[in-house]
Design a protein around this motif. Structure first.
Motif, PDB file in Angstrom:
ATOM      1  N   HIS A 656       0.823  -1.193   0.000  1.00  0.00           N
ATOM      2  CA  HIS A 656       0.000   0.000   0.000  1.00  0.00           C
ATOM      3  C   HIS A 656       0.870   1.261   0.000  1.00  0.00           C
ATOM      4  O   HIS A 656       1.839   1.344   0.725  1.00  0.00           O
ATOM      5  CB  HIS A 656      -0.896   0.000   1.241  1.00  0.00           C
TER       6      HIS A 656
ATOM      7  N   GLU B 112      -1.259   9.130  -5.306  1.00  0.00           N
ATOM      8  CA  GLU B 112      -1.482   7.680  -5.175  1.00  0.00           C
ATOM      9  C   GLU B 112      -2.384   7.376  -3.977  1.00  0.00           C
ATOM     10  O   GLU B 112      -3.199   6.464  -4.014  1.00  0.00           O
ATOM     11  CB  GLU B 112      -0.165   6.916  -4.984  1.00  0.00           C
ATOM     12  N   LEU B 115      -6.007   8.234  -4.935  1.00  0.00           N
ATOM     13  CA  LEU B 115      -6.586   7.269  -5.870  1.00  0.00           C
ATOM     14  C   LEU B 115      -6.876   5.947  -5.169  1.00  0.00           C
ATOM     15  O   LEU B 115      -7.895   5.306  -5.403  1.00  0.00           O
ATOM     16  CB  LEU B 115      -5.633   7.055  -7.056  1.00  0.00           C
ATOM     17  N   ARG B 116      -5.976   5.568  -4.278  1.00  0.00           N
ATOM     18  CA  ARG B 116      -6.165   4.323  -3.552  1.00  0.00           C
ATOM     19  C   ARG B 116      -7.416   4.388  -2.670  1.00  0.00           C
ATOM     20  O   ARG B 116      -8.181   3.435  -2.583  1.00  0.00           O
ATOM     21  CB  ARG B 116      -4.905   4.085  -2.714  1.00  0.00           C
ATOM     22  N   LYS B 119     -10.472   3.912  -4.674  1.00  0.00           N
ATOM     23  CA  LYS B 119     -10.695   2.511  -5.000  1.00  0.00           C
ATOM     24  C   LYS B 119     -11.331   1.779  -3.824  1.00  0.00           C
ATOM     25  O   LYS B 119     -12.213   0.955  -3.986  1.00  0.00           O
ATOM     26  CB  LYS B 119      -9.351   1.851  -5.313  1.00  0.00           C
ATOM     27  N   GLU B 120     -10.849   2.125  -2.618  1.00  0.00           N
ATOM     28  CA  GLU B 120     -11.306   1.399  -1.440  1.00  0.00           C
ATOM     29  C   GLU B 120     -12.666   1.877  -0.946  1.00  0.00           C
ATOM     30  O   GLU B 120     -13.364   1.162  -0.242  1.00  0.00           O
ATOM     31  CB  GLU B 120     -10.255   1.497  -0.334  1.00  0.00           C
ATOM     32  N   PRO B 122     -15.902   3.286  -2.553  1.00  0.00           N
ATOM     33  CA  PRO B 122     -16.707   3.683  -3.720  1.00  0.00           C
ATOM     34  C   PRO B 122     -17.587   4.901  -3.398  1.00  0.00           C
ATOM     35  O   PRO B 122     -17.821   5.735  -4.263  1.00  0.00           O
ATOM     36  CB  PRO B 122     -17.572   2.456  -3.988  1.00  0.00           C
ATOM     37  N   GLY B 125     -15.941   7.837  -4.449  1.00  0.00           N
ATOM     38  CA  GLY B 125     -15.998   8.022  -5.898  1.00  0.00           C
ATOM     39  C   GLY B 125     -17.296   8.716  -6.304  1.00  0.00           C
ATOM     40  O   GLY B 125     -17.297   9.658  -7.090  1.00  0.00           O
TER      41      GLY B 125
END
Lengths: 909, 155
Positions: A656, B112, B115-116, B119-120, B122, B125
């Motif tokens: 991560h 990063e 963005l991570r 992804k984790e 929603p 998002g």
């Protein structure tokens, strides 16, 4: 070189070998006497032989000889001796014995030192000759040479020769004569028994060498294997990156294991044979007494041999084996070193070695400038595999022209560059640079009047300044002002002469000011700065200087100026816009931008004792924490940090991106810290294991509030830490005194870099552009205080590391370029150097160099022959040569070649 | 002052992060840098490559666009604003310059990491879509207004 070791030894140390033999023989009577005397002492005064009556006397030091009766009947008395009674006689003999012991000891002492000295001298000569040959090898030869192998040969393989050389002649002479005497004595006592001994000894000397022949082959193989091994080790080290990227560590392991195994089996076989021979030897040595007892006993019983004679023979035989053994050992060693010698020198024999004359310093150290033109006619170069690198190249260029050669890799462009610099020999045709043909131009001319910068610039381990000045060191110019070591120079020279070494003084001043176009060291400094500016290395070196350290005692003025800069910077930091950018070190205040550990120690760690990794387990630090009642508190703080980290990160996958931001520990350490947390949960601090304490203290030591923002610092804790800081400093035990250099507002900190000394604080976290703004301010302060040059000088002393590896390839190339310009050549060949620069930067660099080559400041115009990677850049030159498939296919002014059908345009694309 | 906890509270007040569980916000805050800009300093400049987005913790800043006629202030952002997300979402250069108009404290969230998180979570998002759609709506409205004005002027 002499093909045989013995010839080599004789050629260079005949007199010494003779002298050592003389001394050895001179010492012999004393050795024999010292064997004889104890017998006399026991038989005479002690057992009373010849002292039958109390008043009997003996003659001490009586010298008499009874020659054979056909010469003289009776006894010749040279010295009648001192008449002595039994007790004084005992004392006299014992004192004589002591005297002999001293004389023998002194002889041995003298002989050993003398032997050691001739051995060492010969070794020095041999090593020097080998190195000298390396320097004279044709460049192409180095394709077949592995550096570690050469190093092993020069350093290790010839080493045993030194020990042997002193013994080469004297030992066999001495031992053989001893053996001969013993043998003669036996023969004189009894022909039969003497005959037996003689036959056995002859047998030994005939059989053993035959058995050894196989040994020789094995020894040769072993030596080659060992040498190849060091070659392989060198390859692995040099190519370690390749080993890792290809995951071939196990392949290399297998290869090494295989080689070690081969060496093992060779050695094992060697041992078997060697010790079998030894066994045979010992057997034969013991076989003789067996025969003596049997044959001699038989004759004695039969009555044809006197028992006294038999005992005398056996006693004499006792003296025989030791010289024989010595002789055999010597012979063994001789074989060994002879093989080593021939195996080594074989590697140093090659054709086309550069004649010594070509490399010698010219008369008066004068080299005339090159004049005329570069004239290449029908030059072809073929490499050792027979591949044609260049074919029938023909062109003429004025020497001072700025020309470029372009072409794809292996088009021949780089080969012609090497030819002009004397690095590749034409196999056909003729290349003329100025007055000289490149094939027989003296090294002094090519090395001083032609400069060369290749793809890679290799820098030996030295300072930046030494690397830049390397191209000016052709001959010793002024003798050194003082001797750097304690051996007088005259002695050094005399000894170097005896060993056939160079007598040029490495400590002399080798830097040729004139060649650099300057008159004094000061001017040279200025010039160096200029060329480094041209190659755009000045800022790099300035930065190296800022990151460098100085010895304030060696440079008190600089240290003082740095202190001034510190004060100046500090004043500026008090006002906007720099306010709050730096938290300066103040021994009465907690520094919020520094780690807690740094706040405790308040200094720079020197060596490992108090280094970050060890601070939390250092006994003295732990003791100080305990005394200031901080240990429990900081331990709990460490627990708090560990808990937070464990809580935040525990269910994240290992890859991560958040882990990059975790400064306290690595992702792999988290499980370990979880275990520590479980172990210490609810446990009284007094019962916690030392390693758990250290592990957790490490976390609190790394804590910086503004960075980590866990809200763990309180005023109270800061006050306690300040107290502990005081205590740590006050009570630092003597043995740890060198482990830390404390921060002191008033003093220069020797262990810190110049930059840290000026800053003397920590840049605040979370201030936009903080480090960059501070960096600019430091530069401003240095410029205003006129310190830039001093810092630059510190940067020049930066050690570039082995092979210059502490600099990057581009910096190394730039140093190569600076060095080439510094020597004011008549022609400078740049062979595909600097290709890592992008087009714009490369062009800028070419223009800057061209300006220097056009006369620039120095007024010395010189020619350029630049082999370009990027054909586009050819537009900057006066003349362009285009190469294709090893042939020159086009040449002319760049404008003339700009047409769309030209080969140059095709290359530019 | 428990800086980290304070930052978590701040993050929660931003609609984008409202639905993310507090533990993750704490992690986001822990791994993000807190950076202070003085009046006049730029957080980033139009055309630069974008590597991070910023949460404004205190102070305010101008959003400026370079035009052929010079710099043009298009908006003003203050406390709790989340800026710079477009460049990291779409991998395009910065579309505007953000310049501190007083002392500004920010939390810098690396690309990063952001963005991570998307992804984790929603929900995050969706929230991003909502905010962007919102902005698109108001931009369209402004565009319509502007077009009308031009037509009026031409008439």
């Amino acid at each position: 070189m002499e093909p045989s070791l013995f010839k080599y030894i004789l050629r260079h140390s005949r007199k010494q070998q003779l002298w050592i033999a003389v001394i050895v023989f001179a010492s012999m009577p004393f050795v024999l006497l010292s064997y004889e005397l104890p017998k006399q002492i026991v038989n005479g005064p002690i057992q009373g032989e010849g002292f039958d009556s109390p008043t009997a006397t003996a003659d001490f030091l009586r010298l008499a000889w009874e020659p054979p009766s056909f010469i003289y009947d009776g006894e010749l008395v040279f010295f009648s001796g001192f008449d002595m009674e039994r007790l004084p006689y005992l004392v006299a003999l014992c004192i004589a014995f002591l005297g002999l012991v001293c004389i023998n000891g002194l002889f041995k002492f003298y002989i050993n030192t003398y032997k050691g000295r001739i051995g060492e001298r010969m070794l020095r000569r041999l090593r020097y000759e080998l190195l000298d040959r390396v320097l004279r090898f044709p460049i192409a030869h180095f394709k077949r040479v592995k550096a570690p192998e050469v190093a092993t040969m020069i350093k290790d393989e010839v080493e045993p020769l030194g020990e042997f050389i002193g013994d080469a002649f004297s030992l066999p002479l001495f031992q053989a004569s001893q053996a001969a005497i013993a043998l003669a004595f036996i023969v004189m006592q009894n022909y039969w028994l003497g005959g037996i001994a003689l036959v056995v000894v002859l047998g030994q000397t005939l059989i053993i060498p035959r058995l050894r022949r196989q040994l020789l082959v094995l020894m040769k193989r072993r030596q080659l294997m060992a040498r190849a091994l060091s070659g392989r080790v060198g390859e692995i080290v040099d190519g370690i990156a390749e080993v890792h990227v290809n995951d071939t560590t196990n392949y290399e392991r297998a290869d090494l294991a295989n080689r070690l195994g081969q060496i093992f089996f060779i050695r094992y076989e060697l041992f078997q044979r060697k010790y079998f021979i030894k066994f045979l030897n010992n057997f034969l040595a013991q076989f003789t007494p067996f025969l003596f007892y049997l044959v001699g006993g038989y004759f004695a019983i039969r009555g044809s041999l006197d028992i006294g004679q038999l005992i005398a023979v056996i006693a004499a035989y006792k003296d025989l084996p030791s010289p024989i053994r010595e002789l055999i050992n010597w012979d063994q060693k001789r074989l060994d070193v002879q093989i080593k010698y021939s195996q080594v020198i074989e590697q140093f024999e090659t054709d086309n070695m550069v004649e010594p004359d070509r490399q010698s310093i010219p008369d008066g150290n004068v080299v005339l400038p090159l004049e005329g033109q570069i004239e290449v006619s029908n030059v072809g170069v073929t490499d050792d595999t027979g591949a044609k690198l260049l074919e029938r190249a023909t062109f003429k260029l004025p020497l001072q022209q700025h020309a470029a050669a372009v072409g794809l890799v292996n088009s021949g462009a780089e080969t012609i560059g090497d030819v002009l610099a004397g690095l590749a020999a034409p196999t056909a045709g003729r290349a003329q640079v100025g007055q000289y043909n490149v094939e027989d131009v003296p090294a002094a001319v090519i090395g001083r009047r032609v400069a060369y910068v290749g793809v890679e610039t290799y820098l030996p381990q030295a300072s930046v300044i030494d690397s830049v000045l390397y191209g000016l060191k052709h001959a010793p110019l002024q003798p050194p002002t003082e001797d750097s070591d304690n051996i007088p120079r005259t002695l050094e020279i005399a000894e170097a002469r005896r060993a056939g070494n160079s007598i040029l003084d490495i400590d002399a001043n080798w830097i040729d000011f004139e060649a650099a176009g300057v008159k004094s060291a000061g001017e040279l400094q200025h010039r160096v700065h200029k060329v480094l500016e041209v190659v755009e290395l000045d800022q790099d070196i300035f930065d190296l200087g800022l990151r460098g350290t100085i010895d304030p005692e060696g440079a008190p003025e600089l240290a003082e100026s740095v202190m001034k800069a510190r004060t100046e910077l500090r004043e500026r930091l008090l006002e906007a816009p720099l306010k709050d950018l730096v938290d300066p070190f103040d021994h009465e205040k907690y520094n919020h931008q520094a780690t807690l550990g740094e706040n405790l120690m308040f200094g720079t760690a020197v060596g490992d004792t108090f280094a970050d990794a060890n601070l939390a387990s250092n006994a003295y630090m732990l003791g100080t924490l305990e005394k200031s009642e901080l240990d429990g508190e900081l331990f709990n703080m460490g627990r708090g940090i560990a808990e937070t980290v464990a809580e935040l990160f525990s269910d994240l996958p290992e890859d991560h991106p958040f882990f990059e931001q975790l400064s306290f520990m690595s992702s792999e350490e988290i499980p370990e810290y979880k275990k520590v947390l479980t172990r210490t949960a609810g446990v009284d601090f007094a019962n916690v294991k030392a390693e758990d304490i250290s592990a957790l203290l490490k976390l609190s030591f790394a804590y910086i509030e503004p960075r980590h923002r866990l809200g763990l610092m309180t005023d109270e804790l800061e006050a306690k830490i300040l107290k502990a800081r005081e205590m740590f400093r006050e009570n630092l035990p003597e043995e740890n005194a060198g482990g830390v250099e404390f921060y002191d507002e008033e003093a220069y900190n020797q262990a810190s870099s110049l930059q840290d000394n000026i800053l003397f604080g920590r840049v605040s976290y979370g201030m936009a552009q903080g480090p960059a703004r501070i960096g600019e301010e430091i530069q401003k302060v240095l410029t205003e205080l006129d310190l830039r040059d001093a810092v630059f000088q510190v940067g020049l002393r930066f050690n570039v590391g082995t092979g210059g590896k502490r600099l990057n390839a581009l910096q190394r190339s730039k140093i190569g370029l600076a060095r080439a310009m510094l020597k004011n050549p008549d022609l400078m060949v740049v062979n595909r150097a600097l290709s890592s620069l992008d087009t714009r930067a490369h062009e800028k660099m070419i223009k800057a160099v061209m300006e220097v080559a056009s006369g620039g400041e120095s007024g010395h115009r010189f020619g350029l022959f630049w082999v370009l990677q990027n054909a586009e850049l050819a537009r900057n030159f006066e003349h362009v040569l285009v190469f294709e498939d090893g042939a020159l296919v086009e040449e002319g002014e760049p404008v003339a070649l700009a047409g769309s059908d030209s080969k140059l345009s095709a290359l530019v694309g | 002052m428990a800086g980290l906890q304070h930052e978590v509270d701040l993050l929660r007040r931003i609609p984008l992060f409202a639905n993310v569980e507090p533990a993750k916000l704490k992690l986001l805050a822990f791994t993000s840098e807190r950076i202070t800009y003085e009046d006049g300093q730029e957080l980033f400049h139009q055309g630069d490559a974008g590597d991070a987005a910023y949460v404004i913790i205190s102070g305010s800043a101008d959003v400026i666009v370079d035009t052929p006629d010079g710099e043009f202030r298009v908006a003003h952002v203050d406390k709790n604003a989340f800026v710079g997300e477009i460049a990291i979402l779409c991998d395009v250069p910065r579309t505007a310059t953000i310049k501190a108009s007083e002392r500004v404290e920010t939390l810098k969230i690396m690309k990063e990491h952001f963005l991570r998180m998307l992804k984790e979570f929603p929900e995050m998002g969706i929230e991003v879509m909502r905010v962007l759609a919102d902005r698109l709506g108001s931009t369209t409205e402004e565009l319509t207004d502007a077009k009308n004005k031009i037509r009026e002027l031409q008439a």
